[in-house]
Design a protein around this motif. Structure first.
Motif, PDB file in Angstrom:
ATOM      1  N   ARG A  76       0.830  -1.204   0.000  1.00 31.95           N
ATOM      2  CA  ARG A  76       0.000   0.000   0.000  1.00 31.95           C
ATOM      3  C   ARG A  76       0.863   1.252   0.000  1.00 31.95           C
ATOM      4  NH1 ARG A  76      -5.569  -0.723   1.336  1.00 31.95           N
ATOM      5  NH2 ARG A  76      -5.585   1.504   0.981  1.00 31.95           N
ATOM      6  N   ASN A  77       0.245   2.393  -0.219  1.00 28.70           N
ATOM      7  CA  ASN A  77       0.908   3.688  -0.266  1.00 28.70           C
ATOM      8  C   ASN A  77       1.623   3.957   1.062  1.00 28.70           C
ATOM      9  OD1 ASN A  77       1.655   6.383  -0.477  1.00 28.70           O
ATOM     10  ND2 ASN A  77      -0.359   7.098  -1.102  1.00 28.70           N
ATOM     11  N   SER A 120       1.049   7.418   3.730  1.00 29.36           N
ATOM     12  CA  SER A 120      -0.304   7.430   4.276  1.00 29.36           C
ATOM     13  C   SER A 120      -0.317   8.134   5.621  1.00 29.36           C
ATOM     14  CB  SER A 120      -0.817   5.999   4.453  1.00 29.36           C
ATOM     15  OG  SER A 120      -0.908   5.346   3.210  1.00 29.36           O
ATOM     16  N   GLN A 145     -11.708   6.032   3.021  1.00 31.65           N
ATOM     17  CA  GLN A 145     -11.835   5.433   1.692  1.00 31.65           C
ATOM     18  C   GLN A 145     -13.275   5.039   1.391  1.00 31.65           C
ATOM     19  OE1 GLN A 145      -9.083   2.212   1.393  1.00 31.65           O
ATOM     20  NE2 GLN A 145      -7.325   3.513   1.780  1.00 31.65           N
ATOM     21  N   VAL A 190     -11.948  13.256   1.222  1.00 30.65           N
ATOM     22  CA  VAL A 190     -10.512  13.061   1.269  1.00 30.65           C
ATOM     23  C   VAL A 190      -9.788  14.244   0.634  1.00 30.65           C
ATOM     24  CG1 VAL A 190      -8.618  11.568   0.535  1.00 30.65           C
ATOM     25  CG2 VAL A 190     -10.802  10.570   1.206  1.00 30.65           C
ATOM     26  N   LEU A 219      -6.146  15.144  -0.616  1.00 29.57           N
ATOM     27  CA  LEU A 219      -4.852  14.553  -0.924  1.00 29.57           C
ATOM     28  C   LEU A 219      -3.839  15.651  -1.192  1.00 29.57           C
ATOM     29  CD1 LEU A 219      -5.962  11.684  -3.310  1.00 29.57           C
ATOM     30  CD2 LEU A 219      -5.442  11.547  -0.888  1.00 29.57           C
ATOM     31  N   GLU A 257       0.146  13.282  -3.084  1.00 30.17           N
ATOM     32  CA  GLU A 257      -0.136  11.849  -3.149  1.00 30.17           C
ATOM     33  C   GLU A 257      -0.227  11.178  -1.783  1.00 30.17           C
ATOM     34  OE1 GLU A 257       2.241   9.726  -5.986  1.00 30.17           O
ATOM     35  OE2 GLU A 257       2.391  11.485  -7.268  1.00 30.17           O
ATOM     36  N   GLN A 258      -0.504  11.936  -0.751  1.00 37.22           N
ATOM     37  CA  GLN A 258      -0.670  11.356   0.580  1.00 37.22           C
ATOM     38  C   GLN A 258      -2.066  10.762   0.676  1.00 37.22           C
ATOM     39  OE1 GLN A 258      -0.513  13.975   3.989  1.00 37.22           O
ATOM     40  NE2 GLN A 258       0.364  12.345   5.222  1.00 37.22           N
ATOM     41  N   GLU A 259      -2.132   9.553   1.204  1.00 38.71           N
ATOM     42  CA  GLU A 259      -3.404   8.862   1.359  1.00 38.71           C
ATOM     43  C   GLU A 259      -3.853   8.960   2.812  1.00 38.71           C
ATOM     44  OE1 GLU A 259      -5.423   4.484   0.592  1.00 38.71           O
ATOM     45  OE2 GLU A 259      -3.265   4.686   0.512  1.00 38.71           O
ATOM     46  N   GLU A 260      -4.955   9.666   3.053  1.00 40.24           N
ATOM     47  CA  GLU A 260      -5.531   9.771   4.390  1.00 40.24           C
ATOM     48  C   GLU A 260      -6.407   8.546   4.604  1.00 40.24           C
ATOM     49  OE1 GLU A 260      -6.613  10.607   8.062  1.00 40.24           O
ATOM     50  OE2 GLU A 260      -5.197  11.894   7.035  1.00 40.24           O
TER      51      GLU A 260
END
Length: 151
Positions: free
Chosen positions: A34-35, A38, A72, A78, A80, A83-86
């Motif tokens: 996964r990213n 995050s 998600q 969300v 972003l 490219e940060q995934e919360e």
């Protein structure tokens, strides 16, 4: 990777788990491919507060140990940045950490890490609503935690 700790329970002992949570998050994200950029929040609350959250959002009128709210599930909220995934929020009942460690016969650290890992996997889309999903999710928890913090 960022974990924001919110101490609504006013329990200073919870800060000792932050490094463990960072290690668990990194290991989990790598394991699941996964990213790695995050972020998430971990909110420590009282039994009364988690009872209210459980009643309001899940319709279950009792306290619980951990509740996760994955962003998600609703991508409209969300934000972003680079490219940060919360991932969302994990609410952990501080009293459940102590009570369940005693009940299951393992350390407070193990229970705090278990509840966090469990919540994190929920944020990443895992669940345990049927036997097959439960086996997969709990198997992942063991892989992530057993080497790091003994039962």
């Amino acid at each position: 990777m960022e974990i924001v700790i919110v101490n609504e329970a006013k329990d200073k002992s919870i800060y000792r788990f932050k490094k463990d949570y960072e290690v668990i998050m990194e290991k989990t994200l790598k394991l699941l491919n996964r990213n790695m950029n995050s972020s998430m929040s971990v909110i420590f609350v009282s039994p009364e507060a988690i009872h209210e959250i459980n009643r309001e959002y899940r319709g279950i009128d009792r306290p619980t140990d951990v509740i996760s709210f994955a962003l998600q599930d609703d991508m409209s909220n969300v934000f972003l940045e680079e490219e940060q995934e919360e991932l969302g929020d994990i609410f952990i009942n501080v009293q459940a950490i102590r009570d369940q460690a005693k009940e299951y016969g393992h350390s407070i650290r193990r229970e705090a890490c278990f509840l966090y890992c469990h919540g994190l996997l929920h944020l990443l889309g895992y669940d345990h609503m049927n036997e097959e999903d439960e086996k997969e999710m709990f198997g992942l928890q063991d892989v992530i935690l057993d080497e790091m913090v003994k039962r």
